[in-house]
Design a protein around this motif. Sequence first.
Motif, PDB file in Angstrom:
ATOM      1  N   GLY A 262       0.811  -1.198   0.000  1.00 35.83           N
ATOM      2  CA  GLY A 262       0.000   0.000   0.000  1.00 35.83           C
ATOM      3  C   GLY A 262       0.849   1.254   0.000  1.00 35.83           C
TER       4      GLY A 262
ATOM      5  N   SER B   3      -4.023   0.113   0.559  1.00 33.73           N
ATOM      6  CA  SER B   3      -4.091   0.564   1.943  1.00 33.73           C
ATOM      7  C   SER B   3      -3.370   1.893   2.058  1.00 33.73           C
ATOM      8  CB  SER B   3      -3.467  -0.464   2.896  1.00 33.73           C
ATOM      9  OG  SER B   3      -2.087  -0.632   2.616  1.00 33.73           O
TER      10      SER B   3
ATOM     11  N   GLY C 265      -8.219  -1.935   1.739  1.00 36.64           N
ATOM     12  CA  GLY C 265      -7.818  -2.299   3.089  1.00 36.64           C
ATOM     13  C   GLY C 265      -8.051  -1.149   4.046  1.00 36.64           C
TER      14      GLY C 265
END
Length: 396
Positions: free
Chosen positions: A111, A134, A153
């Motif tokens: 992420g 994320s 996420g």
Amino acid sequence: MTKKLLIMAFTGLSSTMAFAADLYVRNAGAGGAYSTISAAITAASDGDRIIIQPKINGTAYVENLTINKSLTFVSETAYNKYIVQGGVSIDLAAGRVVTISNLNTINSINGLLTTGAAVGGRTTINLLNCDLISVTTTTANTTTNTSGCKVSGPLQFSHGICTANKASFITVYSFQTETSMATSDAEVYGNISTGAIANSQPYYTFKFHNNFCETFLIRGIKTGSSNEIINNTVYRPAAANFYPAVFYVGLYDNSLTNTGNLTIMNNAVSFVPGQSNVCIQNDHNNVNVTASYNVFANPFVTQGNMTQSNNSGSVNMNFDNTAYTVTGMNANAGNPDVKYTDLDLTRNDAGHYGGSNSWANYWPIDNGGRAQVNYLITPRTVSSGTLSISGSGFSK
């Protein structure tokens, strides 16, 4: 009821932003552009803008990005996202500002995160209209402003403004000591969380307004602060045994001895009980909880010390976590004070469409690809003195 309206006209309101230089990234370096985003970052100077051409057929730029300068990243094709298969790391530094628009990393393993430390100042990160795996920007002295993003996420940040995003859960989180304090609050307005929205930091006042989520967890609080959970819709259609209560206050670590205030008001709630059937639970006597004008489809059950008034249980309401709506007896059930009135100037509707921060501000039915307002705070009443209005927007 007689209503007095204050009408204000803004004329000639415009803004321009100048960049030191524009650097282009295109597939195979077409037209003399850079062939990779990393090469453009290396060549860029603070204040430059990197304009990235989305590759055809959804092909990705396969590279890990390390951003160590104040840069702005945008798509060359309006409203279309460019895809990066790789992680994105932002090196922190005092005064650094990084703005990223229209980035898609949804097929990556890693992420977006921050590294290093901002010493003697703050780093500001702006994420606009991105699709991300994320976001983890929980480092000290970091402000992250996120709007219009889809995060598959968690979305975790230590301070900033979070509006109109969708994530698996949203947390204001930091256990690093802030040494260069921001002057604003942590604000979470008009988001979708398929799990919890939480505060786990003791440095900033937090305001959670007009969100749609499954629960609220308060694990940290700033001493002397007055915090708000107002006009949210909480819908939990299945039992979740890991949540103690729908609104849960349970401080830990560096917040254990802190004292503060928390207002829980104008929320519309329905949940399937898991380990508990408690609606609001306060496990810390040093947090002063005031709960009022909340409406629950469940029987109204509380635990711990709090001041309560005008809350209702077993209320007939209908919730939809696909269309993100709540209808029924939540209408006109919120606080009747004029400062909580809805956009149509009627009494506050409990839930995420109620009040001046209505969900409708952040999720327009069809904005036609136009620029979108992502933050707007205006007072509902004006008595005297200076009128303060804060707002911002971005183009997709």
